[in-house]
Structures are given as C-alpha cells and as structure tokens.
Design a protein around this motif. Structure first.
Motif, mmCIF file in Angstrom:
data_model
loop_
_atom_site.group_PDB
_atom_site.id
_atom_site.type_symbol
_atom_site.label_atom_id
_atom_site.label_comp_id
_atom_site.label_asym_id
_atom_site.label_seq_id
_atom_site.Cartn_x
_atom_site.Cartn_y
_atom_site.Cartn_z
ATOM 1 N N PHE A 1 0.829 -1.198 0.000
ATOM 2 C CA PHE A 1 0.000 0.000 0.000
ATOM 3 C C PHE A 1 0.868 1.254 0.000
ATOM 4 O O PHE A 1 2.012 1.242 0.462
ATOM 5 N N GLN A 2 0.286 2.340 -0.472
ATOM 6 C CA GLN A 2 0.998 3.620 -0.511
ATOM 7 C C GLN A 2 1.414 4.069 0.891
ATOM 8 O O GLN A 2 2.490 4.615 1.079
ATOM 9 N N ASN A 3 0.556 3.821 1.884
ATOM 10 C CA ASN A 3 0.839 4.300 3.246
ATOM 11 C C ASN A 3 1.371 3.185 4.152
ATOM 12 O O ASN A 3 1.246 3.250 5.370
ATOM 13 N N PHE A 4 1.937 2.140 3.542
ATOM 14 C CA PHE A 4 2.709 1.069 4.198
ATOM 15 C C PHE A 4 1.841 0.094 5.008
ATOM 16 O O PHE A 4 2.002 -1.106 4.892
ATOM 17 N N GLN A 5 0.973 0.614 5.877
ATOM 18 C CA GLN A 5 0.056 -0.200 6.688
ATOM 19 C C GLN A 5 0.768 -1.287 7.489
ATOM 20 O O GLN A 5 0.334 -2.436 7.551
ATOM 21 N N LEU A 6 1.879 -0.904 8.098
ATOM 22 C CA LEU A 6 2.531 -1.795 9.050
ATOM 23 C C LEU A 6 1.828 -1.685 10.399
ATOM 24 O O LEU A 6 1.253 -0.641 10.731
ATOM 25 N N LEU A 7 1.869 -2.752 11.172
ATOM 26 C CA LEU A 7 1.265 -2.729 12.515
ATOM 27 C C LEU A 7 2.234 -2.019 13.460
ATOM 28 O O LEU A 7 3.363 -2.481 13.660
ATOM 29 N N PRO A 8 1.833 -0.885 14.058
ATOM 30 C CA PRO A 8 2.779 -0.031 14.793
ATOM 31 C C PRO A 8 3.329 -0.665 16.063
ATOM 32 O O PRO A 8 4.402 -0.290 16.526
ATOM 33 N N THR A 9 2.604 -1.636 16.644
ATOM 34 C CA THR A 9 3.053 -2.251 17.900
ATOM 35 C C THR A 9 3.948 -3.454 17.678
ATOM 36 O O THR A 9 4.407 -4.078 18.641
ATOM 37 N N LEU A 10 4.219 -3.779 16.402
ATOM 38 C CA LEU A 10 5.081 -4.908 16.072
ATOM 39 C C LEU A 10 6.377 -4.414 15.442
ATOM 40 O O LEU A 10 6.385 -3.399 14.741
ATOM 41 N N THR A 11 7.467 -5.127 15.685
ATOM 42 C CA THR A 11 8.735 -4.802 15.049
ATOM 43 C C THR A 11 8.669 -5.142 13.557
ATOM 44 O O THR A 11 7.731 -5.789 13.089
ATOM 45 N N ALA A 12 9.696 -4.713 12.828
ATOM 46 C CA ALA A 12 9.777 -5.050 11.402
ATOM 47 C C ALA A 12 9.707 -6.561 11.210
ATOM 48 O O ALA A 12 8.960 -7.070 10.350
ATOM 49 N N LEU A 13 10.469 -7.294 12.010
ATOM 50 C CA LEU A 13 10.477 -8.755 11.916
ATOM 51 C C LEU A 13 9.086 -9.329 12.176
ATOM 52 O O LEU A 13 8.607 -10.196 11.422
ATOM 53 N N GLU A 14 8.441 -8.854 13.230
ATOM 54 C CA GLU A 14 7.112 -9.375 13.574
ATOM 55 C C GLU A 14 6.085 -9.039 12.509
ATOM 56 O O GLU A 14 5.189 -9.854 12.209
ATOM 57 N N ASN A 15 6.196 -7.861 11.888
ATOM 58 C CA ASN A 15 5.285 -7.499 10.800
ATOM 59 C C ASN A 15 5.414 -8.475 9.632
ATOM 60 O O ASN A 15 4.412 -8.876 9.036
ATOM 61 N N VAL A 16 6.644 -8.850 9.300
ATOM 62 C CA VAL A 16 6.862 -9.773 8.178
ATOM 63 C C VAL A 16 6.385 -11.182 8.536
ATOM 64 O O VAL A 16 5.922 -11.935 7.671
ATOM 65 N N MET A 17 6.450 -11.529 9.806
ATOM 66 C CA MET A 17 6.044 -12.869 10.242
ATOM 67 C C MET A 17 4.529 -13.074 10.215
ATOM 68 O O MET A 17 4.056 -14.208 10.087
ATOM 69 N N VAL A 18 3.757 -11.990 10.332
ATOM 70 C CA VAL A 18 2.305 -12.110 10.495
ATOM 71 C C VAL A 18 1.628 -12.962 9.419
ATOM 72 O O VAL A 18 0.864 -13.890 9.740
ATOM 73 N N PRO A 19 1.843 -12.699 8.100
ATOM 74 C CA PRO A 19 1.133 -13.508 7.096
ATOM 75 C C PRO A 19 1.459 -14.993 7.193
ATOM 76 O O PRO A 19 0.585 -15.843 6.971
ATOM 77 N N MET A 20 2.708 -15.320 7.536
ATOM 78 C CA MET A 20 3.101 -16.724 7.648
ATOM 79 C C MET A 20 2.468 -17.376 8.869
ATOM 80 O O MET A 20 2.044 -18.542 8.823
ATOM 81 N N GLU A 21 2.386 -16.611 9.966
ATOM 82 C CA GLU A 21 1.758 -17.153 11.174
ATOM 83 C C GLU A 21 0.274 -17.418 10.941
ATOM 84 O O GLU A 21 -0.279 -18.409 11.431
ATOM 85 N N LEU A 22 -0.369 -16.543 10.170
ATOM 86 C CA LEU A 22 -1.791 -16.744 9.853
ATOM 87 C C LEU A 22 -2.003 -18.000 9.022
ATOM 88 O O LEU A 22 -3.064 -18.630 9.095
ATOM 89 N N GLN A 23 -0.996 -18.368 8.241
ATOM 90 C CA GLN A 23 -1.073 -19.588 7.432
ATOM 91 C C GLN A 23 -0.633 -20.826 8.204
ATOM 92 O O GLN A 23 -0.764 -21.943 7.705
ATOM 93 N N GLY A 24 -0.096 -20.625 9.417
ATOM 94 C CA GLY A 24 0.397 -21.766 10.189
ATOM 95 C C GLY A 24 1.698 -22.325 9.663
ATOM 96 O O GLY A 24 1.994 -23.519 9.824
ATOM 97 N N ALA A 25 2.500 -21.472 9.010
ATOM 98 C CA ALA A 25 3.762 -21.919 8.416
ATOM 99 C C ALA A 25 4.805 -22.205 9.492
ATOM 100 O O ALA A 25 4.696 -21.760 10.642
ATOM 101 N N ARG A 26 5.838 -22.939 9.090
ATOM 102 C CA ARG A 26 6.950 -23.244 9.990
ATOM 103 C C ARG A 26 8.149 -22.347 9.666
ATOM 104 O O ARG A 26 8.228 -21.782 8.590
ATOM 105 N N ASN A 27 9.079 -22.307 10.615
ATOM 106 C CA ASN A 27 10.332 -21.539 10.437
ATOM 107 C C ASN A 27 10.062 -20.091 10.017
ATOM 108 O O ASN A 27 10.773 -19.528 9.187
ATOM 109 N N VAL A 28 9.021 -19.500 10.611
ATOM 110 C CA VAL A 28 8.603 -18.171 10.153
ATOM 111 C C VAL A 28 9.653 -17.108 10.464
ATOM 112 O O VAL A 28 9.858 -16.194 9.662
ATOM 113 N N GLU A 29 10.328 -17.227 11.590
ATOM 114 C CA GLU A 29 11.307 -16.192 11.944
ATOM 115 C C GLU A 29 12.488 -16.204 10.977
ATOM 116 O O GLU A 29 12.937 -15.151 10.518
#
Length: 230
Positions: free
Chosen positions: A91-119
């Motif tokens: 998105f143009q305005n990034f839409q990152l979750l402000p209470t999560l770190t950069a790493l945690e923001n990137v992990m979110v979609p994988m965690e929602l899918q139940g993926a492994r080795n997300v970190e």
C-alpha cells in the motif's frame, strides 16, 4: 493459465444525491506470471478496481475470478481466507502494525497460514530488502522508504500467487522510490508472482507487460508493452 479474470465489473455507491457509479462494466484477464498496471487520473476508479480484484470489497454487479475462485459469491470471512492463501499487498501508506517490530510485521502472514520456520524466513526476506540490521525496530523508528521495504518483505512472506500494489512509491521521494521499485520487480521476478500495479507514474507502468488505462470508471485502452513482450 488465468490468475485473474474480471467480467463486466460495476460498482455503485449510494450517496446523498443518488447512486454514484464509480466503475462501469470493466473486463480484463491476467495470466499467471504477468505484470500488469492500471493507470489513470485521480477518481478514475483504479483503487476501487484493485480492491474488488483482491476481494477487499464486493462489486454491485459482475464477477471476479481469482486463481479460479469466484469471489462475488463468498462471505467476508471466505474472501479473507482466499486473500491469506493467494494474495500479497503493498500500500501507498505502508500499513505496518505499529506495535510490532519489522520482523514481527513480516512474520504475520506466515503465522496466519500456520507456516513453519517463520522467523528465519522473515529474517531472510528482511535481509533481501537490506533491513536485516533493522529487524527489531518499530515502524516509527524507520524512515518511509524503510517501512515500504518492510511491507515489500511482508508482501512476499506468504508466497502469494498474485501481488496487488497500490501506488507503492507514491509517498516516497524519487531516489527512495527508485530503490523500492527495483526491489519490487526483482523480488517479483525471482518469485514468479503475478503483479498488478496501480500507479499515476507512467514510467513505472512502462515496466509492466500490459497497461490498462482508465478514465471516469471505465476502461479506455489496454496496451501490450512491446518492449516487455519481446
């Protein structure tokens, strides 16, 4: 194989002065692996169209088929499940979750899918966009360009079949925008993802294989980029 098929899409909103139609009978088809841009002046319906294609909203009439799934008959929860499985967003305005770190923001979609080795996967993606050393910073501690690079990493985290990018360089200065643009196309090419891009920037649009031109909620032209098709 068709990854996105749009048939006679119309979107009408109710307003105080009566119904307002912002999209008129839009139709097109995108093949898997294509790069595709939607261009037009403000108010031409580009972002509305993108939202309908991604299942963020429902059309008044017409149909959207995403990876063979007809979206217009699905509930909001069902459309959300399709997005999580098949779609990435920038998105143009990034839409990152402000209470999560950069790493945690990137992990979110994988965690929602139940993926492994997300970190590990998230760290690899942040390294790919040059932010491995900023992984534990929060969005407010990052520049606009860095936030958009985090959102790029997040967009590819769930290995989407199709990526929707709405003015991805619109809030960035020219040099930073050029960096993000290069990363977007490099990551997209490496992953073999289908890219659908909404932009005011005709130079950016010229980097895609096809261009859909819109005005007043209608398609006025569809162009094949001969340079890309060679």
């Amino acid at each position: 194989m068709s990854i996105l098929r749009v048939e006679n899409l119309t979107k009408t909103y109710s307003s105080g002065s009566g119904p307002l139609t912002v999209l008129h009978n839009v139709s097109f088809e995108i093949q898997a692996g294509d790069t595709f841009s939607i261009v037009g002046p403000s108010g031409s319906g580009k972002t509305t169209l993108l939202g309908l294609c991604a299942g963020l909203d429902r059309a008044t009439s017409g149909s959207v088929y995403l990876n063979g799934i007809r979206l217009d008959n699905l509930s909001e929860d069902e459309r959300a499940a399709v997005r999580n499985q098949h779609v990435g967003f920038i998105f143009q305005n990034f839409q990152l979750l402000p209470t999560l770190t950069a790493l945690e923001n990137v992990m979110v979609p994988m965690e929602l899918q139940g993926a492994r080795n997300v970190e590990k996967t998230a760290l690899d993606l942040l390294d790919r966009v040059g932010l491995a050393k900023r992984s534990h910073h929060y969005p407010t501690q990052l520049s606009g360009g860095e936030q958009q690079r985090v959102s790029l990493a997040r967009a590819f985290a769930n290995r989407p079949k199709i990526l929707f990018a709405d003015e991805p360089t619109g809030n960035l200065d020219t040099d930073t925008g050029d960096t993000v643009e290069a990363l977007l196309f490099d990551l997209n090419r490496e992953a073999g993802t289908t890219l659908v891009l909404v932009t005011h920037d005709l130079e950016l649009a010229q980097r895609t294989g096809r261009i859909l031109k819109m005005r007043g909620g209608a398609v006025v032209d569809q162009l094949v980029n001969e340079r890309m098709s060679d």
